[in-house]
Design a protein around this motif. Structure first.
Motif, PDB file in Angstrom:
ATOM      1  N   LEU A   1       0.830  -1.209   0.000  1.00  0.00           N
ATOM      2  CA  LEU A   1       0.000   0.000   0.000  1.00  0.00           C
ATOM      3  C   LEU A   1       0.865   1.261   0.000  1.00  0.00           C
ATOM      4  CD1 LEU A   1      -2.805  -1.061   2.513  1.00  0.00           C
ATOM      5  CD2 LEU A   1      -3.027  -0.782   0.036  1.00  0.00           C
ATOM      6  N   ILE A   2       1.920   1.257   0.810  1.00  0.00           N
ATOM      7  CA  ILE A   2       2.842   2.393   0.834  1.00  0.00           C
ATOM      8  C   ILE A   2       3.527   2.556  -0.520  1.00  0.00           C
ATOM      9  CG2 ILE A   2       5.087   3.142   1.727  1.00  0.00           C
ATOM     10  CD1 ILE A   2       2.985   3.908   3.617  1.00  0.00           C
ATOM     11  N   THR A   3       3.917   1.432  -1.122  1.00  0.00           N
ATOM     12  CA  THR A   3       4.572   1.480  -2.430  1.00  0.00           C
ATOM     13  C   THR A   3       3.632   2.051  -3.486  1.00  0.00           C
ATOM     14  OG1 THR A   3       5.950  -0.426  -1.852  1.00  0.00           O
ATOM     15  CG2 THR A   3       5.750   0.111  -4.192  1.00  0.00           C
ATOM     16  N   ALA A   4       2.364   1.621  -3.448  1.00  0.00           N
ATOM     17  CA  ALA A   4       1.381   2.156  -4.394  1.00  0.00           C
ATOM     18  C   ALA A   4       1.202   3.656  -4.186  1.00  0.00           C
ATOM     19  CB  ALA A   4       0.049   1.430  -4.222  1.00  0.00           C
ATOM     20  N   PHE A   5       1.085   4.072  -2.925  1.00  0.00           N
ATOM     21  CA  PHE A   5       0.959   5.496  -2.620  1.00  0.00           C
ATOM     22  C   PHE A   5       2.167   6.266  -3.140  1.00  0.00           C
ATOM     23  CE2 PHE A   5       2.240   8.987   0.147  1.00  0.00           C
ATOM     24  CZ  PHE A   5       1.129   9.810   0.086  1.00  0.00           C
ATOM     25  N   PHE A   6       3.349   5.708  -2.949  1.00  0.00           N
ATOM     26  CA  PHE A   6       4.583   6.372  -3.363  1.00  0.00           C
ATOM     27  C   PHE A   6       4.593   6.625  -4.868  1.00  0.00           C
ATOM     28  CE2 PHE A   6       8.924   6.115  -4.991  1.00  0.00           C
ATOM     29  CZ  PHE A   6       9.563   7.087  -4.245  1.00  0.00           C
ATOM     30  N   PHE A   7       4.266   5.601  -5.648  1.00  0.00           N
ATOM     31  CA  PHE A   7       4.334   5.759  -7.100  1.00  0.00           C
ATOM     32  C   PHE A   7       3.226   6.682  -7.628  1.00  0.00           C
ATOM     33  CE2 PHE A   7       7.002   1.908  -6.861  1.00  0.00           C
ATOM     34  CZ  PHE A   7       8.071   2.355  -7.628  1.00  0.00           C
ATOM     35  N   VAL A   8       2.051   6.619  -7.027  1.00  0.00           N
ATOM     36  CA  VAL A   8       0.987   7.552  -7.424  1.00  0.00           C
ATOM     37  C   VAL A   8       1.398   8.976  -7.073  1.00  0.00           C
ATOM     38  CG1 VAL A   8      -1.391   8.280  -6.976  1.00  0.00           C
ATOM     39  CG2 VAL A   8      -0.862   5.850  -7.277  1.00  0.00           C
ATOM     40  N   HIS A   9       1.997   9.134  -5.899  1.00  0.00           N
ATOM     41  CA  HIS A   9       2.454  10.452  -5.461  1.00  0.00           C
ATOM     42  C   HIS A   9       3.503  11.009  -6.426  1.00  0.00           C
ATOM     43  CE1 HIS A   9       3.130  13.646  -2.544  1.00  0.00           C
ATOM     44  NE2 HIS A   9       4.431  13.425  -2.618  1.00  0.00           N
ATOM     45  N   VAL A  10       4.451  10.163  -6.817  1.00  0.00           N
ATOM     46  CA  VAL A  10       5.483  10.600  -7.763  1.00  0.00           C
ATOM     47  C   VAL A  10       4.855  10.995  -9.095  1.00  0.00           C
ATOM     48  CG1 VAL A  10       7.471   9.849  -9.126  1.00  0.00           C
ATOM     49  CG2 VAL A  10       7.351   9.293  -6.691  1.00  0.00           C
ATOM     50  N   TYR A  11       3.897  10.189  -9.557  1.00  0.00           N
ATOM     51  CA  TYR A  11       3.222  10.530 -10.817  1.00  0.00           C
ATOM     52  C   TYR A  11       2.532  11.891 -10.727  1.00  0.00           C
ATOM     53  CZ  TYR A  11      -0.665  10.885 -14.051  1.00  0.00           C
ATOM     54  OH  TYR A  11      -1.573  11.360 -14.954  1.00  0.00           O
ATOM     55  N   LEU A  12       1.838  12.128  -9.620  1.00  0.00           N
ATOM     56  CA  LEU A  12       1.087  13.379  -9.489  1.00  0.00           C
ATOM     57  C   LEU A  12       2.004  14.597  -9.398  1.00  0.00           C
ATOM     58  CD1 LEU A  12      -1.823  12.291  -7.113  1.00  0.00           C
ATOM     59  CD2 LEU A  12      -1.933  12.777  -9.567  1.00  0.00           C
TER      60      LEU A  12
ATOM     61  N   THR B   1       4.180  15.218 -11.397  1.00  0.00           N
ATOM     62  CA  THR B   1       4.459  15.617 -12.782  1.00  0.00           C
ATOM     63  C   THR B   1       3.279  16.318 -13.439  1.00  0.00           C
ATOM     64  OG1 THR B   1       3.682  13.523 -13.774  1.00  0.00           O
ATOM     65  CG2 THR B   1       5.961  13.602 -12.986  1.00  0.00           C
ATOM     66  N   THR B   2       2.207  16.548 -12.679  1.00  0.00           N
ATOM     67  CA  THR B   2       0.983  17.084 -13.287  1.00  0.00           C
ATOM     68  C   THR B   2       0.823  18.588 -13.086  1.00  0.00           C
ATOM     69  OG1 THR B   2      -0.317  16.572 -11.293  1.00  0.00           O
ATOM     70  CG2 THR B   2      -0.196  14.874 -13.003  1.00  0.00           C
ATOM     71  N   GLY B   3       1.906  19.276 -12.765  1.00  0.00           N
ATOM     72  CA  GLY B   3       1.843  20.731 -12.657  1.00  0.00           C
ATOM     73  C   GLY B   3       1.854  21.382 -14.031  1.00  0.00           C
ATOM     74  N   HIS B   4       2.027  22.697 -14.062  1.00  0.00           N
ATOM     75  CA  HIS B   4       2.028  23.379 -15.361  1.00  0.00           C
ATOM     76  C   HIS B   4       3.267  23.023 -16.176  1.00  0.00           C
ATOM     77  CE1 HIS B   4       4.272  26.186 -12.773  1.00  0.00           C
ATOM     78  NE2 HIS B   4       4.883  26.578 -13.875  1.00  0.00           N
TER      79      HIS B   4
ATOM     80  N   ALA C   1       7.421  21.205 -12.069  1.00  0.00           N
ATOM     81  CA  ALA C   1       7.007  22.387 -11.308  1.00  0.00           C
ATOM     82  C   ALA C   1       6.782  22.068  -9.829  1.00  0.00           C
ATOM     83  CB  ALA C   1       5.739  22.983 -11.916  1.00  0.00           C
ATOM     84  N   HIS C   2       6.070  20.974  -9.547  1.00  0.00           N
ATOM     85  CA  HIS C   2       5.785  20.627  -8.149  1.00  0.00           C
ATOM     86  C   HIS C   2       7.048  20.191  -7.414  1.00  0.00           C
ATOM     87  CE1 HIS C   2       1.645  21.297  -8.782  1.00  0.00           C
ATOM     88  NE2 HIS C   2       1.343  20.151  -9.364  1.00  0.00           N
ATOM     89  N   ILE C   3       7.923  19.481  -8.112  1.00  0.00           N
ATOM     90  CA  ILE C   3       9.179  19.052  -7.488  1.00  0.00           C
ATOM     91  C   ILE C   3      10.048  20.268  -7.174  1.00  0.00           C
ATOM     92  CG2 ILE C   3      11.324  17.766  -7.863  1.00  0.00           C
ATOM     93  CD1 ILE C   3       9.695  15.798  -9.549  1.00  0.00           C
ATOM     94  N   LYS C   4      10.110  21.196  -8.108  1.00  0.00           N
ATOM     95  CA  LYS C   4      10.873  22.426  -7.888  1.00  0.00           C
ATOM     96  C   LYS C   4      10.328  23.184  -6.683  1.00  0.00           C
ATOM     97  CE  LYS C   4      12.205  26.754 -10.154  1.00  0.00           C
ATOM     98  NZ  LYS C   4      12.065  27.579 -11.389  1.00  0.00           N
ATOM     99  N   ALA C   5       8.999  23.227  -6.564  1.00  0.00           N
ATOM    100  CA  ALA C   5       8.386  23.930  -5.440  1.00  0.00           C
ATOM    101  C   ALA C   5       8.763  23.289  -4.110  1.00  0.00           C
ATOM    102  CB  ALA C   5       6.870  23.952  -5.604  1.00  0.00           C
ATOM    103  N   MET C   6       8.850  21.962  -4.087  1.00  0.00           N
ATOM    104  CA  MET C   6       9.202  21.283  -2.846  1.00  0.00           C
ATOM    105  C   MET C   6      10.692  21.408  -2.534  1.00  0.00           C
ATOM    106  SD  MET C   6       8.094  19.829  -0.193  1.00  0.00           S
ATOM    107  CE  MET C   6       6.374  19.478  -0.553  1.00  0.00           C
ATOM    108  N   ILE C   7      11.483  21.821  -3.501  1.00  0.00           N
ATOM    109  CA  ILE C   7      12.904  22.078  -3.262  1.00  0.00           C
ATOM    110  C   ILE C   7      13.123  23.514  -2.795  1.00  0.00           C
ATOM    111  CG2 ILE C   7      15.173  22.272  -4.366  1.00  0.00           C
ATOM    112  CD1 ILE C   7      14.336  19.965  -6.207  1.00  0.00           C
ATOM    113  N   THR C   8      12.470  24.452  -3.458  1.00  0.00           N
ATOM    114  CA  THR C   8      12.694  25.871  -3.167  1.00  0.00           C
ATOM    115  C   THR C   8      11.698  26.450  -2.171  1.00  0.00           C
ATOM    116  OG1 THR C   8      11.255  26.632  -4.969  1.00  0.00           O
ATOM    117  CG2 THR C   8      13.560  26.162  -5.517  1.00  0.00           C
TER     118      THR C   8
END
Length: 205
Positions: free
Chosen positions: A167-178, A180-183, A187-194
């Motif tokens: 279940l955690i693994t499924a959540f992880f991969f769905v989370h990673v996919y999501l 990538t759904t920014g503009h 974008a979302h990964i950059k936001a979590m870095i900066t």
């Protein structure tokens, strides 16, 4: 297309997110080796690093819970049913048609209603399942002293822990996919870095 930058993720929040991500990856890699899915480090080393990552994550979670309640950030995870149908439609259909998300995050409301429900399920169901079974696994030698051996089966604890891991693994991969759904894809990964999120002007309410 112009965009407004807003500060969404605080410094500790970003540290917590990335350290948690790395530790969960470490636990997935070592955990599935302990499970016998493949051979990488060897069983003994896999158990060692799996346990170390788990204890480290528990310590980080303890600090994070304290941080959440002292800063009021715990309110970000209160579930809401508002706009649930719109979010379901967006993720099932609209996102593939290039439609704007019906929810736009702010510093005060970072998670959409579906995310809040998902985090609630994670905290209320999946986390107790995997942590409870993991601790029972870890302290199996003490079951007799605690009288737990009369009520528990190691086989069922193992099944529960494995279920939690999937279940955690499924959540992880769905989370990673999501992420990538920014503009843009990152974008979302950059936001979590900066800490800064770019909000397109034509998508703001």
């Amino acid at each position: 297309m112009s965009a407004e930058r807003i500060y969404i993720y605080k410094r500790y929040e970003r540290f917590w997110h990335w350290s948690q991500a790395l530790l969960i990856i470490a636990m997935m890699v070592t955990g599935f080796e302990v499970h016998g899915s493949y051979h990488l480090l060897g069983f003994g080393q896999a158990v060692h690093w799996h346990s170390l990552a788990a204890w480290t994550l528990l310590v980080i979670w303890a600090f994070t819970i304290f941080w959440q309640f002292t800063t009021g950030e715990w309110r970000q995870y209160l579930p809401s049913l508002q706009n649930i149908p719109a979010m379901i439609r967006f993720y099932a259909y609209g996102i593939f048609k290039g439609e704007d998300s019906p929810y736009h995050k702010t510093a005060a409301q970072k998670h959409n209603p579906l995310q809040r429900l998902t985090y609630l399920a994670l905290l209320a169901v999946i986390s107790p399942l995997i942590w409870g079974s993991g601790l029972l696994y870890l302290f199996y030698a003490e079951w007799g002293n605690l009288g737990l051996d009369r009520y528990l089966s190691l086989e069922w604890v193992a099944v529960a822990h494995t279920l939690g891991a999937f279940l955690i693994t499924a959540f992880f991969f769905v989370h990673v996919y999501l992420t990538t759904t920014g503009h843009t894809v990152f974008a979302h990964i950059k936001a979590m870095i900066t800490g800064w999120e770019e909000i397109e002007e034509n998508s703001k309410h």
